[in-house]
Design a protein around this motif. Structure first.
Motif, PDB file in Angstrom:
ATOM      1  N   GLU A   3       0.828  -1.207   0.000  1.00 44.23           N
ATOM      2  CA  GLU A   3       0.000   0.000   0.000  1.00 44.23           C
ATOM      3  C   GLU A   3       0.863   1.259   0.000  1.00 44.23           C
ATOM      4  OE1 GLU A   3      -2.792  -3.167   1.437  1.00 44.23           O
ATOM      5  OE2 GLU A   3      -0.701  -2.699   1.776  1.00 44.23           O
ATOM      6  N   CYS A   7       0.673   4.152  -2.791  1.00 48.12           N
ATOM      7  CA  CYS A   7       0.415   5.549  -2.419  1.00 48.12           C
ATOM      8  C   CYS A   7       1.497   6.476  -2.950  1.00 48.12           C
ATOM      9  CB  CYS A   7       0.286   5.685  -0.906  1.00 48.12           C
ATOM     10  SG  CYS A   7      -1.295   5.072  -0.281  1.00 48.12           S
ATOM     11  N   LEU A  41      -4.356   1.260   3.021  1.00 45.96           N
ATOM     12  CA  LEU A  41      -4.124   2.225   1.950  1.00 45.96           C
ATOM     13  C   LEU A  41      -4.384   3.648   2.450  1.00 45.96           C
ATOM     14  CD1 LEU A  41      -3.401   2.297  -1.121  1.00 45.96           C
ATOM     15  CD2 LEU A  41      -5.850   2.481  -1.532  1.00 45.96           C
ATOM     16  N   TRP A  45      -1.588   6.556   2.892  1.00 47.63           N
ATOM     17  CA  TRP A  45      -1.750   7.849   2.199  1.00 47.63           C
ATOM     18  C   TRP A  45      -1.431   9.006   3.147  1.00 47.63           C
ATOM     19  CZ3 TRP A  45      -1.969   9.541  -2.559  1.00 47.63           C
ATOM     20  CH2 TRP A  45      -2.433  10.830  -2.806  1.00 47.63           C
TER      21      TRP A  45
END
Length: 138
Positions: A3, A7, A41, A45
Protein backbone atom coordinates in the motif's frame (compact mmCIF):
# COMPACT_ATOMS: atom_id res chain seq x y z
CA UNK A 1 2.98 -3.64 2.76
CA UNK A 2 2.53 -2.70 -0.92
CA UNK A 3 0.00 0.00 0.00
CA UNK A 4 2.90 2.38 0.70
CA UNK A 5 4.34 1.82 -2.77
CA UNK A 6 0.90 2.29 -4.35
CA UNK A 7 0.42 5.55 -2.42
CA UNK A 8 3.82 6.88 -3.50
CA UNK A 9 3.02 6.24 -7.15
CA UNK A 10 -0.48 7.64 -6.75
CA UNK A 11 0.80 10.78 -4.99
CA UNK A 12 3.29 11.40 -7.82
CA UNK A 13 0.53 11.06 -10.44
CA UNK A 14 -1.86 13.33 -8.54
CA UNK A 15 0.86 15.95 -7.99
CA UNK A 16 1.67 16.01 -11.72
CA UNK A 17 -2.02 16.20 -12.67
CA UNK A 18 -2.95 18.98 -10.27
CA UNK A 19 0.04 21.23 -10.88
CA UNK A 20 0.44 22.11 -7.22
CA UNK A 21 -3.19 23.07 -6.58
CA UNK A 22 -4.51 22.04 -3.16
CA UNK A 23 -6.20 18.64 -3.25
CA UNK A 24 -9.18 17.69 -1.12
CA UNK A 25 -10.05 14.16 -2.28
CA UNK A 26 -8.49 11.54 -4.54
CA UNK A 27 -11.05 9.11 -5.98
CA UNK A 28 -10.03 5.53 -6.81
CA UNK A 29 -11.72 2.40 -8.16
CA UNK A 30 -10.13 -0.61 -6.46
CA UNK A 31 -10.95 -4.18 -7.45
CA UNK A 32 -11.28 -6.78 -4.73
CA UNK A 33 -8.60 -8.94 -6.39
CA UNK A 34 -6.01 -6.15 -6.06
CA UNK A 35 -5.19 -7.39 -2.56
CA UNK A 36 -5.37 -3.85 -1.19
CA UNK A 37 -6.46 -3.44 2.41
CA UNK A 38 -8.55 -0.23 2.33
CA UNK A 39 -7.63 0.83 5.88
CA UNK A 40 -3.92 0.23 5.20
CA UNK A 41 -4.12 2.22 1.95
CA UNK A 42 -5.82 5.17 3.68
CA UNK A 43 -3.29 5.07 6.53
CA UNK A 44 -0.34 4.86 4.12
CA UNK A 45 -1.75 7.85 2.20
CA UNK A 46 -1.73 10.05 5.31
CA UNK A 47 1.97 9.56 5.98
CA UNK A 48 3.12 9.41 2.33
CA UNK A 49 1.58 12.85 1.64
CA UNK A 50 2.56 14.42 5.00
CA UNK A 51 4.54 17.60 4.38
CA UNK A 52 3.72 17.64 0.65
CA UNK A 53 1.19 19.74 -1.29
CA UNK A 54 -1.20 16.77 -0.90
CA UNK A 55 -1.08 16.94 2.91
CA UNK A 56 -4.62 16.90 4.31
CA UNK A 57 -6.17 15.22 1.26
CA UNK A 58 -8.16 12.03 1.64
CA UNK A 59 -8.78 8.94 -0.45
CA UNK A 60 -12.28 7.94 -1.56
CA UNK A 61 -12.38 4.28 -2.55
CA UNK A 62 -14.99 2.75 -4.84
CA UNK A 63 -14.77 -1.00 -4.22
CA UNK A 64 -15.27 -3.11 -7.37
CA UNK A 65 -16.37 -6.74 -7.00
CA UNK A 66 -14.66 -9.53 -8.91
CA UNK A 67 -17.01 -10.64 -11.68
CA UNK A 68 -16.47 -13.71 -13.85
CA UNK A 69 -17.96 -13.62 -17.37
CA UNK A 70 -18.60 -16.71 -19.46
CA UNK A 71 -17.70 -16.41 -23.14
CA UNK A 72 -20.09 -19.26 -24.07
CA UNK A 73 -23.36 -18.64 -22.20
CA UNK A 74 -22.65 -14.96 -21.34
CA UNK A 75 -23.42 -15.44 -17.63
CA UNK A 76 -21.85 -12.89 -15.33
CA UNK A 77 -21.40 -13.96 -11.73
CA UNK A 78 -19.57 -12.61 -8.76
CA UNK A 79 -16.41 -14.55 -8.01
CA UNK A 80 -16.69 -16.13 -4.60
CA UNK A 81 -14.37 -18.11 -2.34
CA UNK A 82 -15.81 -21.48 -3.43
CA UNK A 83 -16.15 -20.57 -7.10
CA UNK A 84 -13.42 -21.58 -9.53
CA UNK A 85 -12.91 -20.03 -12.93
CA UNK A 86 -15.30 -22.38 -14.74
CA UNK A 87 -18.78 -21.10 -15.48
CA UNK A 88 -21.17 -22.23 -12.75
CA UNK A 89 -24.08 -22.33 -15.26
CA UNK A 90 -22.67 -24.22 -18.26
CA UNK A 91 -19.33 -25.52 -16.96
CA UNK A 92 -17.32 -23.80 -19.70
CA UNK A 93 -13.70 -22.97 -18.98
CA UNK A 94 -13.91 -20.12 -21.53
CA UNK A 95 -14.31 -17.40 -18.92
CA UNK A 96 -12.60 -14.15 -18.09
CA UNK A 97 -12.64 -11.59 -15.31
CA UNK A 98 -14.72 -8.61 -16.36
CA UNK A 99 -13.99 -6.67 -13.16
CA UNK A 100 -12.13 -6.94 -9.92
CA UNK A 101 -8.55 -6.17 -10.95
CA UNK A 102 -8.90 -2.39 -11.18
CA UNK A 103 -6.70 0.18 -9.47
CA UNK A 104 -7.77 3.34 -11.27
CA UNK A 105 -7.49 7.00 -10.38
CA UNK A 106 -10.89 8.29 -11.48
CA UNK A 107 -11.01 11.89 -10.22
CA UNK A 108 -9.29 14.47 -8.05
CA UNK A 109 -11.18 17.16 -6.16
CA UNK A 110 -9.11 20.35 -6.01
CA UNK A 111 -9.92 23.71 -4.50
CA UNK A 112 -8.70 27.24 -4.96
CA UNK A 113 -6.32 28.51 -2.29
CA UNK A 114 -7.79 32.02 -2.34
CA UNK A 115 -11.59 32.24 -1.88
CA UNK A 116 -11.44 35.59 -3.76
CA UNK A 117 -10.52 33.59 -6.87
CA UNK A 118 -14.18 32.60 -7.19
CA UNK A 119 -15.06 36.24 -7.89
CA UNK A 120 -12.49 36.65 -10.67
CA UNK A 121 -13.59 36.96 -14.29
CA UNK A 122 -13.48 33.91 -16.52
CA UNK A 123 -9.89 32.78 -16.61
CA UNK A 124 -7.75 30.29 -18.40
CA UNK A 125 -9.91 27.28 -17.46
CA UNK A 126 -13.07 28.96 -18.70
CA UNK A 127 -11.35 29.85 -21.98
CA UNK A 128 -10.51 26.18 -22.52
CA UNK A 129 -14.08 25.15 -21.72
CA UNK A 130 -13.22 23.52 -18.39
CA UNK A 131 -15.23 24.07 -15.21
CA UNK A 132 -13.35 25.60 -12.28
CA UNK A 133 -11.17 22.97 -10.64
CA UNK A 134 -11.32 20.52 -13.59
CA UNK A 135 -8.13 18.80 -14.64
CA UNK A 136 -7.12 19.41 -18.21
CA UNK A 137 -5.78 16.41 -20.12
CA UNK A 138 -2.47 18.20 -20.81
Amino acid sequence: MHEVSLCRQLAAAVTRATGGRPVETVHLRVGELRQVVPEALEYAWTFVVRGTPLDGSTLSLDHVPAVLSCDDCLLQTRLGPALGFSCPACGSARTHLSSGEEFVLTAVDVHDEDPADHARPAGDDAQRGLPDGALSPS
